[in-house]
Design an enzyme around this catalytic site. Structure first.
Site, short mmCIF file in Angstrom:
data_model
loop_
_atom_site.label_atom_id
_atom_site.label_comp_id
_atom_site.label_asym_id
_atom_site.label_seq_id
_atom_site.Cartn_x
_atom_site.Cartn_y
_atom_site.Cartn_z
N SER A 12 -3.83 -7.01 2.34
CA SER A 12 -3.60 -7.92 0.82
C SER A 12 -4.49 -9.58 1.26
CB SER A 12 -1.83 -8.62 1.38
OG SER A 12 -1.35 -9.54 1.15
N HIS A 38 -3.34 -5.59 -2.07
CA HIS A 38 -1.88 -6.29 -3.32
C HIS A 38 -2.43 -7.52 -4.71
CE1 HIS A 38 0.62 -5.77 0.48
NE2 HIS A 38 0.38 -4.39 0.10
N ASP A 131 3.95 -4.36 4.78
CA ASP A 131 3.07 -2.78 4.46
C ASP A 131 2.39 -2.23 4.97
OD1 ASP A 131 3.28 -1.26 1.66
OD2 ASP A 131 1.48 -2.36 0.94
#
Length: 187
Positions: A12, A38, A131
């Site tokens: 991310s 992301h 995540d």
């Protein structure tokens, strides 16, 4: 020819620079690389292009129904979750956000299943949140090799820390050493 070896990467915040640093060090390998970053649909193509300029392997946005090929890097497109069927075929779908994001690394990682035809590697790089933690544990549990980026080299040490806290991470390394480990495992 479909890929036997599979590397699934969750990343991310700080991701594009970290991915460039990583893939700049990796020669073409006999594995399909799947990146879940992301990103928004507006940014995905530009980021894939930027990574393609640094990488030695072709980089494309994954397409629904596509089969992963060795020596290729696939990025999950923004705004869709990506899961794999039979560890080979890409399935894109719009679903509820997972861990507040879409695409989510956990969705892709949790879709990988036994039997593994070759080597499976799960990697969690820099990013906020958790995540990839459930996905890393799953990959470890089904016999894959797991790697998390170290704190010192991470822009934000959220996702790699959450992965490491599962107790299911085999190696904690900076990007250059992750590249060396992948070459060792897959060359």
């Amino acid at each position: 020819m479909s890929a036997r070896n599979l590397v699934v990467i969750g990343v991310s915040t700080g991701g594009p620079l970290t991915l460039k640093a990583l893939f700049k060090e990796i020669p073409p390998l006999d594995a399909a690389f799947l990146i879940v970053l992301h990103i928004t649909p507006q940014m995905d193509y530009r980021i894939a292009q930027g990574l393609a300029a640094a990488a030695t392997m072709p980089v494309t946005l994954a397409e629904d129904g596509e089969y992963l090929k060795p020596g290729h890097i696939y990025m999950a497109p923004g705004g869709f979750h990506l899961k794999l069927e039979g560890n080979q075929r890409v399935v894109l779908y719009e679903g509820a956000r997972v861990n507040y994001v879409q695409p989510a690394a956990d969705v892709a990682m949790l879709s990988v299943s036994r039997p593994l035809k070759g080597k499976l590697v799960g990697i969690v790089l820099t990013g906020m949140g958790r995540d990839g933690a459930d996905g890393i544990k799953h990959i470890h549990d089904i016999g894959g090799i797991t790697i998390a980026q170290d704190q010192h080299s991470s822009t934000i040490y959220g996702m790699p820390k959450a992965a490491a806290l599962t107790g299911a991470v085999d190696h904690v390394l900076p990007p250059k050493k992750i590249a060396a480990k992948l070459i060792e495992l897959l060359a």
